[in-house]
Design a protein around this motif. Structure first.
Motif, PDB file in Angstrom:
ATOM      1  N   LEU A  17       0.955  -1.087   0.185  1.00 34.03           N
ATOM      2  CA  LEU A  17      -0.053  -0.099   0.107  1.00 34.03           C
ATOM      3  C   LEU A  17       0.911   1.052   0.056  1.00 34.03           C
ATOM      4  N   ALA A  18       0.868   2.160  -1.086  1.00 32.30           N
ATOM      5  CA  ALA A  18       1.602   3.323  -1.019  1.00 32.30           C
ATOM      6  C   ALA A  18       0.952   4.393  -0.336  1.00 32.30           C
ATOM      7  N   VAL A  19       1.239   4.619   0.588  1.00 26.95           N
ATOM      8  CA  VAL A  19       0.492   5.665   1.536  1.00 26.95           C
ATOM      9  C   VAL A  19       1.138   7.304   1.558  1.00 26.95           C
ATOM     10  N   ARG A  70     -13.231  -1.227  12.633  1.00 28.68           N
ATOM     11  CA  ARG A  70     -13.835  -2.812  12.496  1.00 28.68           C
ATOM     12  C   ARG A  70     -13.127  -3.360  11.185  1.00 28.68           C
ATOM     13  N   GLU A  71     -12.279  -2.692  10.579  1.00 27.16           N
ATOM     14  CA  GLU A  71     -11.680  -3.155   9.422  1.00 27.16           C
ATOM     15  C   GLU A  71     -10.668  -4.368   9.791  1.00 27.16           C
ATOM     16  N   ASP A  72     -10.494  -5.268   8.839  1.00 26.39           N
ATOM     17  CA  ASP A  72      -9.833  -6.351   9.264  1.00 26.39           C
ATOM     18  C   ASP A  72      -8.266  -6.092   8.806  1.00 26.39           C
ATOM     19  N   LEU A  73      -7.515  -5.982   9.855  1.00 29.61           N
ATOM     20  CA  LEU A  73      -5.981  -5.527   9.476  1.00 29.61           C
ATOM     21  C   LEU A  73      -5.091  -6.847   9.672  1.00 29.61           C
ATOM     22  N   SER A  74      -5.707  -7.876   9.703  1.00 28.69           N
ATOM     23  CA  SER A  74      -4.853  -9.026   9.903  1.00 28.69           C
ATOM     24  C   SER A  74      -3.963  -9.289   8.602  1.00 28.69           C
ATOM     25  N   PRO A  75      -4.340  -8.988   7.393  1.00 24.09           N
ATOM     26  CA  PRO A  75      -3.291  -9.217   6.280  1.00 24.09           C
ATOM     27  C   PRO A  75      -1.916  -8.580   6.253  1.00 24.09           C
ATOM     28  N   LEU A  76      -1.971  -7.507   7.293  1.00 25.22           N
ATOM     29  CA  LEU A  76      -0.774  -6.564   7.238  1.00 25.22           C
ATOM     30  C   LEU A  76       0.285  -7.447   8.103  1.00 25.22           C
ATOM     31  N   ARG A  77       1.422  -7.523   7.268  1.00 21.83           N
ATOM     32  CA  ARG A  77       2.482  -8.415   8.129  1.00 21.83           C
ATOM     33  C   ARG A  77       3.577  -7.369   8.455  1.00 21.83           C
ATOM     34  N   THR A  78       3.740  -6.452   7.598  1.00 21.16           N
ATOM     35  CA  THR A  78       5.019  -5.443   8.181  1.00 21.16           C
ATOM     36  C   THR A  78       4.669  -4.029   7.815  1.00 21.16           C
ATOM     37  N   LEU A  79       5.094  -3.148   8.896  1.00 22.72           N
ATOM     38  CA  LEU A  79       4.777  -1.853   8.704  1.00 22.72           C
ATOM     39  C   LEU A  79       6.137  -1.244   8.824  1.00 22.72           C
ATOM     40  N   GLN A  80       6.707  -0.531   7.648  1.00 20.28           N
ATOM     41  CA  GLN A  80       7.746   0.071   7.514  1.00 20.28           C
ATOM     42  C   GLN A  80       7.726   1.640   8.249  1.00 20.28           C
ATOM     43  N   VAL A  81       8.667   2.097   9.114  1.00 20.10           N
ATOM     44  CA  VAL A  81       8.656   3.390   9.436  1.00 20.10           C
ATOM     45  C   VAL A  81       9.975   3.797   9.196  1.00 20.10           C
ATOM     46  N   GLY A  82      10.115   5.266   8.644  1.00 20.90           N
ATOM     47  CA  GLY A  82      11.393   5.813   8.263  1.00 20.90           C
ATOM     48  C   GLY A  82      10.967   7.217   7.725  1.00 20.90           C
ATOM     49  N   GLY A  83      12.203   7.884   7.456  1.00 21.10           N
ATOM     50  CA  GLY A  83      11.994   9.206   7.112  1.00 21.10           C
ATOM     51  C   GLY A  83      12.327  10.077   8.158  1.00 21.10           C
ATOM     52  N   ALA A  84      12.384   9.983   9.400  1.00 17.86           N
ATOM     53  CA  ALA A  84      12.466  10.603  10.782  1.00 17.86           C
ATOM     54  C   ALA A  84      12.723   9.614  11.691  1.00 17.86           C
ATOM     55  N   ARG A  85      13.219  10.372  12.931  1.00 13.84           N
ATOM     56  CA  ARG A  85      13.349   9.485  14.052  1.00 13.84           C
ATOM     57  C   ARG A  85      12.169   8.831  14.588  1.00 13.84           C
ATOM     58  N   ARG A 104      -9.714  -4.746   2.148  1.00 15.98           N
ATOM     59  CA  ARG A 104     -10.239  -5.257   0.861  1.00 15.98           C
ATOM     60  C   ARG A 104      -9.168  -5.770   0.006  1.00 15.98           C
ATOM     61  N   GLU A 105      -8.000  -5.305  -0.020  1.00 20.83           N
ATOM     62  CA  GLU A 105      -7.037  -5.690  -0.956  1.00 20.83           C
ATOM     63  C   GLU A 105      -6.082  -6.604  -0.259  1.00 20.83           C
ATOM     64  N   ARG A 106      -6.096  -6.899   0.905  1.00 17.98           N
ATOM     65  CA  ARG A 106      -5.136  -7.863   1.770  1.00 17.98           C
ATOM     66  C   ARG A 106      -3.870  -7.261   1.499  1.00 17.98           C
ATOM     67  N   VAL A 107      -3.772  -6.116   1.944  1.00 21.23           N
ATOM     68  CA  VAL A 107      -2.345  -5.634   1.888  1.00 21.23           C
ATOM     69  C   VAL A 107      -1.416  -6.238   2.968  1.00 21.23           C
TER      70      VAL A 107
END
Ligand code: OOB
Length: 535
Positions: free
Chosen positions: A231-233, A298-313, A274-277
């Protein structure tokens, strides 16, 4: 005449190539190969619908045909300023396929900055959207085209409005033969905007070979494959969203890219369900709102395996909440458009993932941590990060004078970031020596804002500093000395916007003081200003 950008020395190039640290194909060939291997698989999902790999590749061929008919020629630069829409991906690959060089501009830039980018790059065309928030980028593009004679075309995603602007859709011939790649892998592929420490924007030259390697090696480090749904957020033109592993890395690996039109969790969460991100990336400033919404959605977030965080501390407390509250693992990413990417490993212990920014992507990335005199410091001690490697630039685009300042004589890029290395060998970003504010991941060169401030009537001196902020990471404070009444923040805001600056560059606070504090060497003492603002 000096070259537009310094290439790698032949010897380094050979050595990187022999070790597989340069991609041997152009960026659009990476897409083409996946289109051959998995033609019916979904490549791109956006508000405009779904495109399979075969459909995306054919769309790219058709727009490539239309663009070269204008003509846009190989080697010419084209400024692309599009939000997260399908047209961005199609335009990007079409330009790459004909060997033209996209100049990636974030939609949040102001008109003066866009113009300056178009001018510095010598762009022959501007590609903009028919709307961006409440602004009309078409009007702005028309004005720029009027002022810069090199700009021959204004192309619009959506409704083109008034002639002579044309819609991208009008360039689609309906059918087009398959096009051969016009570029060589070692050619300039695209130009990125640097976060900057100077008053004028700096352009970062990236080749197909280095950007492709960056994307593919990142895809590997992030476990990306055909079953990845990304997902390009963040804005699509940001390097993080492009190659870490981002759009290019995910498409090169045969996965699916889903474009999120805005970064709010209420937009993103239904798409995740919906897209099983499986993978997405955020700047730290967005994480709290995602965590909060995760508690009530109430959305199903279970497909999400990895959250990348960066760009700042990313602060440790927030980092530790991600796993339990979002039900996925965290990957910290320390990256820069200039090149170097550093990742925490997917299987690293929680402690490492929550307290470090991991390790450089490539075995060929050279990293030095040095003190003020350029001498290496021992592990655990903070110093400036210098880096050199197979996908890190050796100089900016058309800026030879600047290179002497930002690179060592042997080609290391001076990042301006203060880091330390843990005894285990992980990097921790502890601060910054470059004169920049990192506001929610958006980089602001202090001197650029200071120049705007000095143009205000009565302002004698000005200094911009960043101070810690719980929501933004850093917020900006402008200190002014003025003759007569000092301008209010509102007046400062109006002046900056009038001068074409991006809204995110408007200081969050404006303070007038009798005199700016100076260091022993007579420079403005920004450390003291930061103390004054918090104390
Ligand atoms: C990314 O790229 P840029 O070019 O917008 O900014 C680079 C700068 C770095 O030099 C550093 O000052 C800061 O942003 N930064 C971080 C960080 N990641 C970037 N500071 C602390 N912690 C981090 N994790 O921001 C970028 C490019 C590719 C991937 C990710 C981020």
């Amino acid at each position: 005449m000096s070259p537009d950008w310094p290439r790698l020395p032949d010897e380094d190039l050979r050595s990187y190539r022999n070790q597989g640290f340069r991609e041997e194909r152009t960026l659009s060939l990476l897409l083409r190969e996946q289109a051959a291997a998995r033609s019916g698989a979904t490549a791109l999902v956006s508000r405009s619908g779904r495109l399979t790999y075969a459909e995306l590749d054919a769309r790219v061929d058709r727009l490539a045909h239309g663009l070269s008919g204008l003509p846009v020629r190989a080697g010419e630069r084209v400024l692309v300023r599009l939000p997260n829409r399908e047209e961005y991906v199609v335009t990007l690959f079409a330009l790459l396929r004909i060997g033209a060089v996209p100049v990636l501009a974030l939609p949040s830039l102001g008109p003066a900055e866009v113009e300056s980018l178009a001018e510095t790059s010598g762009a022959c065309a501007l590609v903009v959207a028919d709307r961006y928030g409440r602004t009309d980028p078409r009007e702005e593009a028309a004005r720029i085209a009027e002022r810069l004679p090199r700009v021959r075309h204004v192309l619009v995603a959506g409704d083109p409005g008034e002639a002579p602007a044309r819609s991208l859709a009008s360039l689609d011939p309906g059918t087009a033969p398959r096009r051969e790649e016009a570029a060589h892998p070692e050619d300039l592929a695209l130009l990125l905007l640097s976060g900057g420490t100077t008053g004028t924007p700096k352009l970062i030259p990236r080749t197909h070979a280095d950007y492709g390697y960056n994307a593919r090696a990142s895809a590997q480090a992030c476990g990306t494959g055909p079953d990845t749904v990304y997902l390009a957020v963040l804005p699509v033109a940001h390097n993080f969203t492009m190659v870490s592993p981002g759009i290019v890395g995910v498409l090169a690996a045969g996965g699916t890219v889903v474009l999120c039109p805005d970064p709010s969790p209420t937009t993103a969460f239904p798409l995740i369900a919906r897209e099983r991100v499986t993978l997405t990336s955020l700047v730290p400033a967005l994480v709290p709102s995602w965590l909060e919404e995760a508690g009530r959605t109430r959305e199903d977030l279970s497909p999400l395996r990895t959250l990348q965080v960066g760009g700042a501390r990313l602060d440790e407390g927030t980092a530790r909440r991600i796993g339990p509250e979002l039900g996925c693992r965290l990957q910290q990413v320390f990256g820069m458009a200039e090149g170097l990417n550093s990742y925490t490993a997917l299987d690293a212990p929680e402690e490492t993932v929550c307290t470090t920014q991991g390790r450089p992507l490539s075995p060929a990335d050279e990293v030095l941590v040095v003190d003020e005199s350029g001498e290496p410091v021992p592990p655990g001690t903070a110093g400036e990060l210098l880096t050199r490697g197979p996908y890190t630039l050796r100089g900016y685009y058309r800026a030879r004078e600047l290179d002497a300042l930002r690179f060592t004589p042997d080609g290391f890029y001076r990042t301006g970031d203060l880091v330390l290395r843990t005894p285990e060998g992980d990097l921790v970003v502890v601060g910054r020596i470059k004169d920049q504010v990192n506001r929610a991941g958006e980089k602001i060169a202090a001197v650029e804002v200071e120049e705007h401030l000095l143009s205000l009537p009565g302002v004698r001196s000005a200094a911009l500093v960043g101070v810690p902020d719980p929501h933004l990471g850093e917020r900006s404070i402008a200190f002014l000395t003025a003759e007569g009444p000092a301008p209010s923040r509102e007046e400062v805001r109006a002046a900056l916007l009038r001068r074409g600056a991006a809204p995110f560059k408007v200081p969050d606070e404006v303070r007038s003081i009798p005199a700016l504090p100076l260091t022993g060497a007579g420079k403005v003492d920004k450390r003291r200003l930061r103390e004054m603002s918090t104390g």
